[in-house]
Write a protein that holds these residues in place. Structure first.
Motif, PDB file in Angstrom:
ATOM      1  N   ALA A  48       0.833  -1.202   0.000  1.00 18.78           N
ATOM      2  CA  ALA A  48       0.000   0.000   0.000  1.00 18.78           C
ATOM      3  C   ALA A  48       0.866   1.249   0.000  1.00 18.78           C
ATOM      4  O   ALA A  48       0.592   2.215  -0.729  1.00 18.78           O
ATOM      5  N   LEU A  49       1.919   1.266   0.818  1.00 19.59           N
ATOM      6  CA  LEU A  49       2.820   2.418   0.841  1.00 19.59           C
ATOM      7  C   LEU A  49       3.566   2.559  -0.481  1.00 19.59           C
ATOM      8  O   LEU A  49       3.730   3.669  -1.006  1.00 19.59           O
ATOM      9  N   LEU A  50       4.012   1.433  -1.036  1.00 19.57           N
ATOM     10  CA  LEU A  50       4.718   1.489  -2.314  1.00 19.57           C
ATOM     11  C   LEU A  50       3.796   1.927  -3.443  1.00 19.57           C
ATOM     12  O   LEU A  50       4.210   2.655  -4.349  1.00 19.57           O
ATOM     13  N   SER A  51       2.534   1.492  -3.388  1.00 18.86           N
ATOM     14  CA  SER A  51       1.591   1.928  -4.424  1.00 18.86           C
ATOM     15  C   SER A  51       1.275   3.410  -4.260  1.00 18.86           C
ATOM     16  O   SER A  51       1.095   4.130  -5.250  1.00 18.86           O
ATOM     17  N   PHE A 168      -4.148   7.896   0.628  1.00 20.15           N
ATOM     18  CA  PHE A 168      -3.484   7.917   1.924  1.00 20.15           C
ATOM     19  C   PHE A 168      -4.464   7.566   3.045  1.00 20.15           C
ATOM     20  O   PHE A 168      -4.102   6.888   4.011  1.00 20.15           O
ATOM     21  N   ALA A 169      -5.693   8.033   2.891  1.00 16.58           N
ATOM     22  CA  ALA A 169      -6.702   7.697   3.897  1.00 16.58           C
ATOM     23  C   ALA A 169      -6.931   6.187   3.938  1.00 16.58           C
ATOM     24  O   ALA A 169      -7.005   5.573   5.022  1.00 16.58           O
ATOM     25  N   GLY A 170      -7.031   5.564   2.739  1.00 18.53           N
ATOM     26  CA  GLY A 170      -7.209   4.117   2.683  1.00 18.53           C
ATOM     27  C   GLY A 170      -6.018   3.365   3.247  1.00 18.53           C
ATOM     28  O   GLY A 170      -6.172   2.353   3.949  1.00 18.53           O
ATOM     29  N   THR A 171      -4.813   3.873   2.961  1.00 18.22           N
ATOM     30  CA  THR A 171      -3.607   3.230   3.478  1.00 18.22           C
ATOM     31  C   THR A 171      -3.538   3.340   5.001  1.00 18.22           C
ATOM     32  O   THR A 171      -3.113   2.395   5.691  1.00 18.22           O
ATOM     33  N   ALA A 172      -3.937   4.495   5.529  1.00 16.96           N
ATOM     34  CA  ALA A 172      -3.944   4.675   6.988  1.00 16.96           C
ATOM     35  C   ALA A 172      -4.894   3.685   7.652  1.00 16.96           C
ATOM     36  O   ALA A 172      -4.567   3.082   8.686  1.00 16.96           O
ATOM     37  N   VAL A 173      -6.051   3.505   7.046  1.00 17.23           N
ATOM     38  CA  VAL A 173      -7.017   2.537   7.585  1.00 17.23           C
ATOM     39  C   VAL A 173      -6.428   1.133   7.532  1.00 17.23           C
ATOM     40  O   VAL A 173      -6.555   0.352   8.490  1.00 17.23           O
ATOM     41  N   ALA A 174      -5.751   0.804   6.413  1.00 16.75           N
ATOM     42  CA  ALA A 174      -5.137  -0.525   6.285  1.00 16.75           C
ATOM     43  C   ALA A 174      -4.065  -0.732   7.355  1.00 16.75           C
ATOM     44  O   ALA A 174      -3.984  -1.799   7.974  1.00 16.75           O
ATOM     45  N   GLY A 175      -3.250   0.285   7.575  1.00 18.72           N
ATOM     46  CA  GLY A 175      -2.214   0.181   8.597  1.00 18.72           C
ATOM     47  C   GLY A 175      -2.803  -0.014   9.985  1.00 18.72           C
ATOM     48  O   GLY A 175      -2.285  -0.805  10.789  1.00 18.72           O
ATOM     49  N   LEU A 176      -3.902   0.693  10.260  1.00 18.94           N
ATOM     50  CA  LEU A 176      -4.562   0.561  11.559  1.00 18.94           C
ATOM     51  C   LEU A 176      -5.139  -0.843  11.738  1.00 18.94           C
ATOM     52  O   LEU A 176      -5.023  -1.448  12.817  1.00 18.94           O
ATOM     53  N   VAL A 177      -5.753  -1.377  10.659  1.00 18.85           N
ATOM     54  CA  VAL A 177      -6.332  -2.720  10.715  1.00 18.85           C
ATOM     55  C   VAL A 177      -5.246  -3.766  10.963  1.00 18.85           C
ATOM     56  O   VAL A 177      -5.402  -4.673  11.792  1.00 18.85           O
ATOM     57  N   VAL A 178      -4.129  -3.653  10.239  1.00 17.79           N
ATOM     58  CA  VAL A 178      -3.025  -4.601  10.415  1.00 17.79           C
ATOM     59  C   VAL A 178      -2.478  -4.516  11.837  1.00 17.79           C
ATOM     60  O   VAL A 178      -2.195  -5.537  12.480  1.00 17.79           O
ATOM     61  N   TRP A 179      -2.329  -3.300  12.328  1.00 18.40           N
ATOM     62  CA  TRP A 179      -1.774  -3.089  13.671  1.00 18.40           C
ATOM     63  C   TRP A 179      -2.674  -3.699  14.746  1.00 18.40           C
ATOM     64  O   TRP A 179      -2.215  -4.369  15.666  1.00 18.40           O
ATOM     65  N   LEU A 180      -3.996  -3.482  14.629  1.00 13.98           N
ATOM     66  CA  LEU A 180      -4.915  -3.910  15.682  1.00 13.98           C
ATOM     67  C   LEU A 180      -5.333  -5.373  15.555  1.00 13.98           C
ATOM     68  O   LEU A 180      -5.619  -6.026  16.565  1.00 13.98           O
ATOM     69  N   THR A 181      -5.405  -5.882  14.311  1.00 14.25           N
ATOM     70  CA  THR A 181      -5.947  -7.233  14.120  1.00 14.25           C
ATOM     71  C   THR A 181      -4.941  -8.224  13.553  1.00 14.25           C
ATOM     72  O   THR A 181      -5.182  -9.436  13.600  1.00 14.25           O
ATOM     73  N   PHE A 183      -4.413  -8.556  10.423  1.00 14.09           N
ATOM     74  CA  PHE A 183      -4.934  -8.967   9.119  1.00 14.09           C
ATOM     75  C   PHE A 183      -4.082  -8.322   8.017  1.00 14.09           C
ATOM     76  O   PHE A 183      -4.359  -7.217   7.552  1.00 14.09           O
ATOM     77  N   ASP A 184      -3.019  -9.045   7.578  1.00 13.91           N
ATOM     78  CA  ASP A 184      -2.064  -8.481   6.624  1.00 13.91           C
ATOM     79  C   ASP A 184      -2.669  -8.217   5.245  1.00 13.91           C
ATOM     80  O   ASP A 184      -2.158  -7.387   4.487  1.00 13.91           O
ATOM     81  N   ARG A 185      -3.742  -8.931   4.915  1.00 10.81           N
ATOM     82  CA  ARG A 185      -4.340  -8.743   3.589  1.00 10.81           C
ATOM     83  C   ARG A 185      -5.014  -7.370   3.454  1.00 10.81           C
ATOM     84  O   ARG A 185      -5.376  -6.963   2.344  1.00 10.81           O
ATOM     85  N   ALA A 186      -5.191  -6.662   4.544  1.00 10.47           N
ATOM     86  CA  ALA A 186      -5.741  -5.304   4.459  1.00 10.47           C
ATOM     87  C   ALA A 186      -4.845  -4.403   3.620  1.00 10.47           C
ATOM     88  O   ALA A 186      -5.314  -3.470   2.961  1.00 10.47           O
ATOM     89  N   ASP A 187      -3.537  -4.679   3.644  1.00  9.46           N
ATOM     90  CA  ASP A 187      -2.588  -3.852   2.887  1.00  9.46           C
ATOM     91  C   ASP A 187      -2.784  -3.990   1.377  1.00  9.46           C
ATOM     92  O   ASP A 187      -2.955  -2.977   0.685  1.00  9.46           O
TER      93      ASP A 187
END
Length: 305
Positions: A48-51, A168-181, A183-187
């Motif tokens: 997500a960050l690279l994209s 960036f908003a979508g990436t931030a949400v993905a990072g938060l999901v990965v951090w809390l759960t 769930f790496d596929r969120a990225d």
């Protein structure tokens, strides 16, 4: 008698007159953060960050081409370049749109691969980088908004940056999901959204720039309606060879062959028609060949009437 609209009467549109300094500042902000994001994306194993970084690369290219095209557009028309370099911004917009589509496709392919086998993603780093990127993006957006957005390439750059903000908003949400759960596929899912935003941004830009390059009538200007208005003017008997196109953003042009009655003042009618086109349709760059009718006319297709 032929009465073309002479060079002294041509008033070019302001579409290419852009504020170069705001665009250059936005370009500097984007390039600096893009370099940081590539490094952090590799460290965090985040597609997500690279994209996002890839999208910012396109933003940087769009802004760079906007600056380049704006500087070219300020050059006077001379020599073989009788319209100057106003079309440079159209070529830049076309290149931006095509590159955006290609990168979007590449991101989709990689995201699908990572959905099947997701790497471990460092959620906190992704979240922090995305929030920082959003802040930088907002600063760049404010700079581009100060430029002349009637220019197609500047508007394209603005849309790039706005889309990047959503990404960036979508990436931030993905990072938060990965951090809390965990769930790496969120990225990769977030990266698919980024790719979707790329396509949505690229397609209108590609269509608009393509229309200019194909010399289609500008949006909102209907040749049939303009022809009817010219034919309906008192003293005009016919209008043919009517062409309406766009040299560059905000720079429409028109040429036509106008026939008037044998007793009419063709000079006055030409001036009146030029005023009508400018006031009603915003077309100031016109070339009107005005002639009196005669008993026998030779038409452009060889037909005699």
């Amino acid at each position: 008698m032929s009465h073309p609209h002479g060079p002294g009467h041509h008033h070019h549109g302001v579409g290419a007159e852009t504020a170069v300094r705001p665009l250059a500042i936005a370009l500097g902000l984007i390039v600096c953060f893009m370099a940081v994001e590539v490094v952090l994306g590799v460290v965090a194993h985040s597609l997500a960050l690279l994209s996002d970084a890839a999208h910012m690369l396109i933003d940087a290219a769009a802004l760079g081409m906007s600056v380049w095209a704006a500087r070219l557009a300020l050059r006077p028309a001379e020599g073989r370049m009788t319209f100057g370099f106003r079309r440079a911004e159209i070529l830049a917009a076309q290149a931006n749109a095509i590159t955006l589509l290609v990168l979007g496709f590449a991101i989709v392919v990689e995201a699908l691969r990572r959905l099947d086998s997701p790497p471990e993603v460092r959620g906190p780093l992704v979240l922090g980088t995305a929030l920082a990127g959003a802040a930088v993006n907002i600063l760049a957006l404010r700079q581009v908004a100060r430029a002349n957005r009637s220019n197609l390439n500047v508007e394209g750059s603005f849309r790039h940056l706005l889309t990047d903000l959503y990404a960036f908003a979508g990436t931030a949400v993905a990072g938060l999901v990965v951090w809390l759960t965990g769930f790496d596929r969120a990225d990769p899912i977030a990266s698919l959204l980024v790719a979707g935003f790329m396509v949505l941004t690229a397609w209108p830009l590609l269509r608009a720039s393509g229309s200019v390059l194909l010399e289609a009538a500008p949006e909102g200007l209907l040749p049939a309606e303009i022809g009817a208005a010219l034919r309906g003017y008192p003293g005009v008997t016919d209008v043919h060879d009517l062409h309406v196109w766009e040299i560059s953003s905000g720079f429409p042009a028109l040429s036509a062959h106008v026939l008037v009655g044998r007793e009419e003042d063709c000079h006055r009618i030409r001036r009146d028609l030029e005023a009508l086109l400018g006031e009603r349709y915003g077309i100031d760059h016109t070339t009107l060949q005005v002639e009196h009718t005669s008993d026998r006319l030779l038409w452009p297709d060889g037909r005699i009437s």
